[in-house]
Write an enzyme that holds these catalytic residues in place. Structure first.
Site, PDB file in Angstrom:
ATOM      1  N   GLU A 266       0.835  -1.208   0.000  1.00  0.00           N
ATOM      2  CA  GLU A 266       0.000   0.000   0.000  1.00  0.00           C
ATOM      3  C   GLU A 266       0.870   1.258   0.000  1.00  0.00           C
ATOM      4  O   GLU A 266       1.201   1.801   1.056  1.00  0.00           O
ATOM      5  CB  GLU A 266      -0.931   0.014   1.220  1.00  0.00           C
ATOM      6  CG  GLU A 266      -1.850   1.222   1.241  1.00  0.00           C
ATOM      7  CD  GLU A 266      -2.703   1.280   2.505  1.00  0.00           C
ATOM      8  OE1 GLU A 266      -3.425   2.273   2.689  1.00  0.00           O
ATOM      9  OE2 GLU A 266      -2.632   0.333   3.326  1.00  0.00           O
ATOM     10  N   LYS A 308      -2.876  -2.234  -3.017  1.00  0.00           N
ATOM     11  CA  LYS A 308      -3.840  -1.297  -2.428  1.00  0.00           C
ATOM     12  C   LYS A 308      -3.213   0.077  -2.503  1.00  0.00           C
ATOM     13  O   LYS A 308      -2.126   0.301  -1.948  1.00  0.00           O
ATOM     14  CB  LYS A 308      -4.155  -1.664  -0.973  1.00  0.00           C
ATOM     15  CG  LYS A 308      -5.106  -0.662  -0.309  1.00  0.00           C
ATOM     16  CD  LYS A 308      -5.442  -1.044   1.127  1.00  0.00           C
ATOM     17  CE  LYS A 308      -6.354   0.005   1.738  1.00  0.00           C
ATOM     18  NZ  LYS A 308      -6.758  -0.319   3.129  1.00  0.00           N
TER      19      LYS A 308
END
Length: 644
Positions: A266, A308
């Site tokens: 992420e 993500k």
């Protein structure tokens, strides 16, 4: 002597020409003898050092050739960009299977990994006390609301939540798995600011990460998620901050895969700032390209990872307004230019956006994807604030209580909106249809009998198991009765089968008796005929002995006898017809009896009647042949008499 001693210092091969030139330059003012000696010594030293270097290289090459091929291949595998060669095929298959389930079309991730401090601040803002029990029952509502598995494929848990249990005593990871939702964990710790780089941070937690991953794996986690936040400013993010954070993400991914967890990477570029959309695109491309390069160089198995990331948005303080379509085109451009096709899916975080704003942008991105058809990834959501902010607002004015039932109903409506946006089917202002039943229940209703029907079938089995021993004794007593009842219909069926057989046997015996009586009757009928024929033959024999005088009389009597024989033949014909009539009547009687029986009896009787008729026809033929033979003999006797 000094020149020779000075020249003995080792000189690298690369500096040999420079050393020769310097030596010649230094000896230029010392005279020809000194200069020549110094230059020659320097040259010999340079040649000797080059020979030593060459010999060392040759020795290393020869040593490498003598090594077995396996060691050479193993060294090649441990180079950068080996793509997870250290992982077993089973481990790779496991990682890919988890990624495939997370990237289920139309489903996303609920991010509930806020630490006690973060969720505590949110509770305090709505008047709820920050206690472990409040955090537990709030997370339980997010995990056990009926119907959420129609919209969720995974859930990210905080380490505290990993070891909490629901009201039934089931740990949350196992409770999620029962609903076909994959549990994951947040293993990173806290951020700290890089010294000398104002505004740039890195995430802590790589130390002892492998040990923590083992513990989370044993507790039921299937994946992990590591966040590396960056901020766009006038000076940043710096190149140092980008490389440091992306290398940390690559190391984290490598460790997670080695411990059996799918790494969700992420990189999060926060929305704070005044930057426009074009600047956001450029920074996101730089960050994500650096991330994938670092992951490849570390040997991360790309097929076993999930991305993500933030939505590419202008800064919150940007003066330019951009349409949803423009933001969607910017996000799809970044993905097309940087994201490997080996990664199955990308889940966008909300990044402080409202539910309506995040859903509108995600919906527009998927519409562009569906229209262009050049993006093979599943593009979905991994939201925390966008889903939980409206839920926490319901706690206001409730006196510190958490309205779980109201939260559950609203939560399901929010997930339906997010799922529609993940498919490009969200329409602003028109709430999508909410499915309140679990996905497993829907499948069973369509493919299998309902649970109620199965429960009804199982009830008598349970009652039988709970019966007292008295009932068992009664059951044993009733068993012979039941067996007798079962045998009765069998006996009736056997008796019915035997009845036609008995009737057939009776009919066959009757037919056999009738056949025996028929020749007797015929013999009785034939006896008077034979006597009459014998009486007729006696005068014929006497006529043979008569003298030739009576030839004339015999000639006269011939027509008379012939006339008498004709009526005899005529009389025999009606007798034959009578016999045939009788046999026909007998056949008809037999046919009547057969009609009462079965069809098999009919066919047998008809065949036997035909055989009887054939026998009568044969007997008639014999009698006719016998009559013809007698007539022939009589003619021969007459001719003999004539000759005499």
């Amino acid at each position: 002597m000094e020149a020779f001693i000075a020249a003995r210092a080792p000189i690298p091969v690369s500096f040999a020409p420079v050393a020769v030139a310097n030596a010649a330059h230094e000896s230029h003012g010392r005279g020809s003898t000194g200069s020549a000696a110094t230059a020659s010594v320097a040259l010999l030293c340079a040649i000797g050092s080059s020979r030593g270097r060459r010999n060392a290289t040759e020795r290393r090459i020869a040593l490498a050739r003598r090594r077995p091929p396996a060691k050479v291949a193993r060294q090649v595998c441990h180079r950068s960009c080996h793509g997870g060669e250290h992982l077993s095929p089973e481990r790779k298959q496991e990682l890919e299977a988890i990624c495939q389930k997370i990237a289920t079309p139309g489903k996303g991730i609920t991010a509930t990994d806020e630490g006690p401090g973060t969720i505590g601040g949110r509770f305090e803002n709505v008047g709820v006390e920050n206690t472990e029990e409040h955090r537990r029952i709030y997370r339980q509502m997010l995990y056990d609301t009926p119907g959420i598995n129609n919209y969720l494929s995974a859930a990210i848990l905080d380490p505290e939540t990993m070891y909490q249990k629901d009201d039934d005593g089931v740990p949350f990871p196992q409770a999620l798995e029962k609903r076909n939702i994959i549990p994951g964990v947040k293993p990173h710790l806290k951020v700290y600011e890089l010294p000398g780089c104002p505004g740039d941070t890195v995430m802590q937690g790589l130390d002892s990460l492998a040990q923590r991953c083992k513990e989370y794996k044993a507790a039921g986690a299937k994946f992990a998620k590591w966040r590396s936040p960056l901020q766009i400013s006038r000076w940043g993010p710096s190149r140092l901050a980008i490389e440091a954070n992306m290398n940390d993400l690559a190391r984290y991914a490598l460790i997670c895969q080695d411990e059996g967890l799918v790494p969700i990477v992420e990189p999060d570029i926060v929305m704070k700032g005044e930057h426009d959309l074009e600047t956001a695109m450029a920074v996101n491309i730089e960050v994500q390209s650096t991330l994938y390069k670092a992951m490849l160089e570390h040997g991360v198995y790309m097929e076993g990872t999930i991305l993500k990331t933030n939505l590419v948005n202008p800064g919150l303080s940007c003066d330019t307004d951009y349409s949803v379509e423009e933001i969607a085109m910017a996000n799809t451009a970044v993905l097309r230019r940087t994201m490997p096709v080996a990664i199955r899916g990308v889940n966008f975080l909300s990044g402080g956006q409202t539910l309506e704003g995040a859903a509108a942008r995600l919906n527009a991105i998927n519409q562009v994807k569906n229209r262009m058809g050049r993006m093979p990834w599943n593009i979905s959501f991994s939201w925390s604030w966008a889903l939980q902010a409206p839920l926490l607002d319901l706690c206001k004015g409730k006196g510190g209580k958490i309205p779980l039932k109201e939260m559950s109903e609203l939560y399901l409506q929010e997930l339906a909106i997010a799922s529609a946006a993940a498919q490009g089917k969200y329409k602003e202002g028109i709430p999508p249809e909410v499915i309140r039943e679990d996905e497993e229940v829907k499948k069973k209703d369509a493919d299998e009998p309902t649970k109620e029907a199965e429960a009804k079938k199982e009830e008598p089995r349970k009652d039988e198991k709970k019966e007292e021993p008295k009932k068992e004794a009664e059951a044993k007593k009733e068993e012979p009765k039941k067996e007798e009842k079962k045998e009765e219909p069998k006996k009736d069926a056997e008796a019915k089968k035997e009845e036609p057989k008995k009737e057939e046997k009776k009919e066959e015996s009757k037919e056999a008796e009738a056949k025996k009586e028929e020749p007797k009757k015929e013999e009785k009928k034939e006896e008077p005929k034979k006597e009459a024929e014998a009486k007729k033959e006696e005068p014929k024999k006497e006529e043979k002995k008569e003298e030739p005088k009576k030839e004339a009389e015999a000639k006269k009597e011939e027509p008379k006898k012939e006339g008498r024989e004709e009526p005899r033949g005529q009389k025999e014909e009606p007798k034959k017809e009578e016999r045939q009539g009788r046999t026909e009547e007998g056949g008809r009687g037999q046919e009547g009896r057969a009609k009462e029986g079965r069809e098999e009896g009919r066919t047998k009787k008809e065949v036997r009647g035909q055989e009887g008729r054939a026998k009568e026809g044969r007997e008639e033929g014999r009698t006719q042949e016998g009559g013809r033979g007698q007539e022939g003999r009589a003619k021969e006797g007459r001719e003999e008499g004539r000759t005499e």
